[in-house]
Design an enzyme around this catalytic site. Structure first.
Site, mmCIF file in Angstrom:
data_model
loop_
_atom_site.group_PDB
_atom_site.id
_atom_site.type_symbol
_atom_site.label_atom_id
_atom_site.label_comp_id
_atom_site.label_asym_id
_atom_site.label_seq_id
_atom_site.Cartn_x
_atom_site.Cartn_y
_atom_site.Cartn_z
ATOM 1 N N ASP A 257 0.847 -1.202 0.000
ATOM 2 C CA ASP A 257 0.000 0.000 0.000
ATOM 3 C C ASP A 257 0.882 1.252 0.000
ATOM 4 O O ASP A 257 1.368 1.674 1.051
ATOM 5 C CB ASP A 257 -0.916 -0.021 1.232
ATOM 6 C CG ASP A 257 -1.778 1.236 1.329
ATOM 7 O OD1 ASP A 257 -1.852 1.990 0.340
ATOM 8 O OD2 ASP A 257 -2.383 1.439 2.410
ATOM 9 N N LYS A 264 1.840 7.978 0.519
ATOM 10 C CA LYS A 264 2.271 8.022 1.913
ATOM 11 C C LYS A 264 3.646 8.673 2.020
ATOM 12 O O LYS A 264 4.420 8.626 1.065
ATOM 13 C CB LYS A 264 2.372 6.589 2.460
ATOM 14 C CG LYS A 264 1.057 5.898 2.697
ATOM 15 C CD LYS A 264 1.284 4.486 3.233
ATOM 16 C CE LYS A 264 -0.043 3.763 3.428
ATOM 17 N NZ LYS A 264 -0.875 4.322 4.497
ATOM 18 N N ASP A 275 0.330 -5.018 4.550
ATOM 19 C CA ASP A 275 -1.070 -4.607 4.416
ATOM 20 C C ASP A 275 -1.969 -5.733 3.885
ATOM 21 O O ASP A 275 -3.143 -5.512 3.595
ATOM 22 C CB ASP A 275 -1.152 -3.361 3.524
ATOM 23 C CG ASP A 275 -2.327 -2.467 3.884
ATOM 24 O OD1 ASP A 275 -2.852 -2.594 4.999
ATOM 25 O OD2 ASP A 275 -2.723 -1.643 3.026
ATOM 26 N N ASP A 335 -5.567 6.618 -0.330
ATOM 27 C CA ASP A 335 -4.914 5.804 0.689
ATOM 28 C C ASP A 335 -5.937 5.105 1.598
ATOM 29 O O ASP A 335 -5.578 4.242 2.386
ATOM 30 C CB ASP A 335 -3.969 6.685 1.513
ATOM 31 C CG ASP A 335 -2.959 5.871 2.304
ATOM 32 O OD1 ASP A 335 -2.855 4.649 2.056
ATOM 33 O OD2 ASP A 335 -2.274 6.461 3.165
ATOM 34 N N ARG A 339 -10.878 -0.252 2.446
ATOM 35 C CA ARG A 339 -12.346 -0.296 2.526
ATOM 36 C C ARG A 339 -12.967 -0.372 1.133
ATOM 37 O O ARG A 339 -14.054 -0.922 0.967
ATOM 38 C CB ARG A 339 -12.857 0.900 3.336
ATOM 39 C CG ARG A 339 -12.568 2.245 2.717
ATOM 40 C CD ARG A 339 -12.662 3.398 3.707
ATOM 41 N NE ARG A 339 -11.482 3.478 4.580
ATOM 42 C CZ ARG A 339 -11.316 4.398 5.525
ATOM 43 N NH1 ARG A 339 -12.260 5.312 5.746
ATOM 44 N NH2 ARG A 339 -10.226 4.416 6.258
HETATM 45 N N1 BES Z 1 -3.022 0.247 5.345
HETATM 46 C C1 BES Z 1 -3.349 1.506 5.877
HETATM 47 C C2 BES Z 1 -3.555 1.493 7.384
HETATM 48 C C3 BES Z 1 -2.336 1.334 8.217
HETATM 49 C C4 BES Z 1 -1.571 2.422 8.587
HETATM 50 C C5 BES Z 1 -1.993 0.100 8.726
HETATM 51 C C6 BES Z 1 -0.478 2.266 9.401
HETATM 52 C C7 BES Z 1 -0.913 -0.050 9.570
HETATM 53 C C8 BES Z 1 -0.143 1.031 9.907
HETATM 54 C C9 BES Z 1 -4.643 2.026 5.246
HETATM 55 O O1 BES Z 1 -4.847 1.663 3.924
HETATM 56 C C10 BES Z 1 -4.575 3.504 5.266
HETATM 57 O O2 BES Z 1 -3.721 4.050 4.630
HETATM 58 N N2 BES Z 1 -5.472 4.140 6.024
HETATM 59 C C11 BES Z 1 -5.494 5.559 6.163
HETATM 60 C C12 BES Z 1 -6.922 6.026 6.018
HETATM 61 C C13 BES Z 1 -7.059 7.515 5.874
HETATM 62 C C14 BES Z 1 -6.465 7.964 4.563
HETATM 63 C C15 BES Z 1 -8.524 7.868 5.946
HETATM 64 C C16 BES Z 1 -4.914 5.919 7.510
HETATM 65 O O3 BES Z 1 -5.143 5.197 8.474
HETATM 66 O O4 BES Z 1 -4.195 6.911 7.589
HETATM 67 ZN ZN ZN Z 2 -3.972 -0.113 3.325
HETATM 68 MN MN MN Z 3 -3.891 2.990 2.599
#
Ligand code: BES
Ligand code: ZN
Ligand code: MN
Length: 484
Positions: A257, A264, A275, A335, A339
Site C-alpha cells: 500500500d 504516503k 497490508d 490511501d 475499505r
Molecule cells: N493500510 C493503511 C492502514 C495502516 C496504517 C496500517 C499504518 C498499519 C499502519 C490504510 O490503507 C490507510 O492508509 N489508512 C489511512 C486512512 C485515511 C487515509 C482515511 C490511515 O489510516 O491513515
Molecule cells: Zn492499506
Molecule cells: Mn492505505
C-alpha cells in the site's frame, strides 16, 4: 514440528534434551538419573529459583541418558496462565534450537500439571516458536519433534493436533506477512490458497480481472488501476457434511500500500508490505480448518487482493466508483483503499447468506494510535457475535477490544457526489472506516476486526520476536470450533 504424548521413560532415555517445567516452591519429582538428581540438588539448595520465565541448562557428564536438561521456571503455581505455558514451550523450543537438539521431551514437576487448556497452549507455543522466515540461511533449526510427558489429560493427542494445526496456520500467515511485496504478490496469495485447498480438500475459486469486470466489482478494480499486478478475489470453501452454521471470513489483501495518488510519506512505507495480513490470517485459518475439519460449521474464506500504486492509470481523489453492490463511493483519499477493496469482497460474502461475516483488515493507522500493537479493534453491531469473538480472543490471548459503532459515524461518511465517501478525515478514523464497511453486508451479522496494530510490531514474547504475528488465526479457529 511433530507434537506427541510420551511416557515417563522418555525423560531418562538417551536423547539430546529433556525440559522440565517447575514452579517456584519446594519442588520434587524430577526425573531420575544424573541430570535429574543434579537439577533436584540445584532446586533444593536454591541455586536455581524457578521464577517465571527463568531457565537453567545442565549438561550431562555421564553417558546413556539425556545429554542436557533444561529447567523452565513457571513462578507461583497458582498464578500460571495459558500464556505462560505458550511462552514456556517457546523457551524450550528456542533452547533446543540453540543446542542443535532435533527432539525434546518435556515434563512438569512440583505443582505444575498440564490440563486441557495448558497442554493446548503449550503445543501452540512450541509450534509458533518453530517459525522461521523463509530464505534465511543463518537461522538455527527448531527441533523436529516435541514429546510431552503427561497423564490424566483426556484427549491429549487431539488437543495437540488442534494446537499444531492452528499454530501452523498462524505460521503460514506470518510467512505471508513477512514476505516482501515483490514476492508476496496477489498471484502469490492465489497460488498459496490454491495449493492448500488442493492439499486439504477445500473448494477453491479464483476470480481474475475479467471475472471481476463481469461481476462489476468496481471497488477492487479502481484500487488496482495504478498497479502492474493483476487483482484477484479468492474464495475457499470448507463445507462439512451437515451444515448448521455458515461463516464467511473476509481478508484485506493489499500486498503493498503506497497510498496511491494520495501517496504516503516515505519513512516507514516499507512496512506496507504487511497490508495483506488480514488476507494472510484468512488463508492461515483456512489451512487450519482444512486440517481439522470442524463439524457443523461451513467456513468460507474470501480475500480481495491487489496492491495500491500511483501512476497514469491510478484512481484519483474525486473519482466516483460503482461497487458490485450497486452503491457508489466518492474517493476522497486513495490511501483509504482497503475499505474500497473490501466493499466488493464483503458484498460477495453476502451471496452465501451466512450467519456471520467476519472481516480482518489492517484498515487504519488510527487503531494503532488508539489500541497499540497488542490488541485489535472489534466493530460489531450484534452483541452475540461480538461476545463470541471477544471470548475466543481471551482464550487464545489475542485480545479484541470493542469499539463504538454509532450512527454519527454513518453521518460522517455521507457524500455529496455518491452514496458514501471513503474518508471522513482524521476524527474517529477507525470508527468511520467500520461504518463504511457495514454498508456492504446488507444487514447480515458482521464483525469487523481492525488488525493494523496487532498484525505486526507486537512486543517480543518468545514465540514471536519480530515481524508478522499471524493475529486472528487461533482466535477465529477457537470461535468456529465453539460455535455450536
Ligand atoms: N493500510 C493503511 C492502514 C495502516 C496504517 C496500517 C499504518 C498499519 C499502519 C490504510 O490503507 C490507510 O492508509 N489508512 C489511512 C486512512 C485515511 C487515509 C482515511 C490511515 O489510516 O491513515
Ligand atoms: Zn492499506
Ligand atoms: Mn492505505
Amino acid at each position: 514440528m511433530r507434537l506427541s504424548v510420551a511416557r515417563a521413560n522418555a525423560l531418562t532415555a538417551a536423547g539430546p534434551l529433556v525440559a522440565v517445567l517447575v514452579d517456584k516452591g519446594r519442588s520434587a519429582e524430577l526425573p531420575g538419573g544424573e541430570l535429574g538428581e543434579r537439577a533436584a540438588g540445584l532446586l533444593s539448595r536454591k541455586a536455581f529459583v524457578a521464577e517465571r520465565r527463568k531457565t537453567h541448562v545442565l549438561h550431562a557428564e555421564g553417558r546413556g541418558g539425556p545429554r542436557a536438561l533444561l529447567l523452565v521456571g513457571m513462578g507461583k503455581a497458582g498464578k500460571v496462565t495459558a500464556e505462560d505455558y505458550r511462552r514456556a514451550a517457546a523457551q524450550v523450543v528456542n533452547e533446543a534450537a540453540a543446542l542443535g537438539a532435533n527432539r525434546v521431551a518435556v515434563a512438569t514437576a512440583g505443582k505444575i500439571r498440564f490440563d486441557a487448556t495448558t497442554l493446548a497452549a503449550f503445543g501452540e507455543g512450541a509450534v509458533l516458536a518453530g517459525y522461521r522466515y523463509p530464505r534465511r540461511k543463518a537461522d538455527t533449526k527448531p527441533p523436529a519433534s516435541v514429546a510431552v510427558v503427561t497423564t490424566g489429560v483426556r484427549g491429549a493427542a487431539g488437543l495437540l493436533k488442534t494446537a499444531r494445526a492452528t499454530a501452523e496456520g498462524t505460521n503460514l500467515a506470518r510467512e505471508l506477512g513477512d514476505l516482501p511485496g515483490n514476492i508476496c504478490t496477489p498471484r502469490h496469495l492465489v497460488n498459496t490458497s490454491r495449493k492448500l485447498s488442493r492439499d486439504g480438500g477445500l473448494r477453491c475459486k479464483i476470480y481474475g480481472k475479467k471475472d471481476l469486470q463481469r461481476m462489476k466489482m468496481g471497488g477492487i478494480l479502481a484500487v488496482n488501476q495504478g498497479s502492474a499486478e493483476d487483482p484477484f478475489l479468492i474464495e475457499m470453501d470448507y463445507k462439512p457434511r451437515t451444515v448448521k452454521r455458515t461463516v464467511c471470513i473476509v481478508g484485506k489483501g493489499l500486498t503493498f500500500d503506497s497510498g496511491g495518488i494520495s501517496i504516503k510519506p516515505s519513512a516507514g512505507m516499507e512496512e506496507m508490505k504487511y497490508d495483506m495480513c488480514g488476507a494472510a490470517a484468512t488463508i492461515g485459518l483456512m489451512q487450519a480448518v482444512a486440517a481439522l475439519k470442524p463439524s457443523g460449521v461451513r467456513v468460507i474464506g474470501i480475500v480481495g487482493t491487489t496492491d495500491n500504486m500511483p501512476g497514469g492509470r491510478a484512481y484519483k481523489p474525486g473519482d466516483v466508483v460503482t461497487t458490485a453492490s450497486g452503491k457508489t463511493i466518492e474517493v476522497i483519499n486513495t490511501d483509504a483503499e482497503g475499505r474500497v477493496v473490501l466493499s466488493d469482497a464483503l458484498h460477495h460474502a453476502t451471496k452465501f447468506k451466512p450467519d456471520a461475516i467476519i472481516d480482518l483488515a489492517t484498515l487504519t493507522g488510527a487503531i494503532v494510535v488508539a489500541l497499540g500493537h497488542e490488541v485489535a479493534g472489534l466493530f460489531c453491531r450484534d452483541d452475540g457475535l461480538a461476545r463470541r469473538l471477544v471470548k475466543a480472543g481471551e482464550r487464545t490471548d489475542e485480545p479484541l477490544w470493542r469499539m463504538p459503532t454509532l450512527e454519527v459515524y454513518d453521518e460522517a461518511i455521507k457524500s455529496r457526489w455518491a452514496d458514501i465517501k471513503n474518508s471522513a478525515g482524521r476524527a474517529a478514523g477507525s470508527c468511520t472506516a467500520a461504518s463504511f464497511l457495514f454498508n456492504f453486508t446488507d444487514g447480515y451479522d458482521h464483525a469487523h476486526i481492525d488488525i493494523a496494530g496487532a498484525a505486526w510490531g507486537a512486543r517480543k514474547r518468545d514465540y514471536y520476536n519480530e515481524g508478522a504475528t499471524g493475529f486472528g488465526v487461533r482466535m477465529l479457529y477457537d470461535a468456529i470450533a465453539n460455535w455450536a
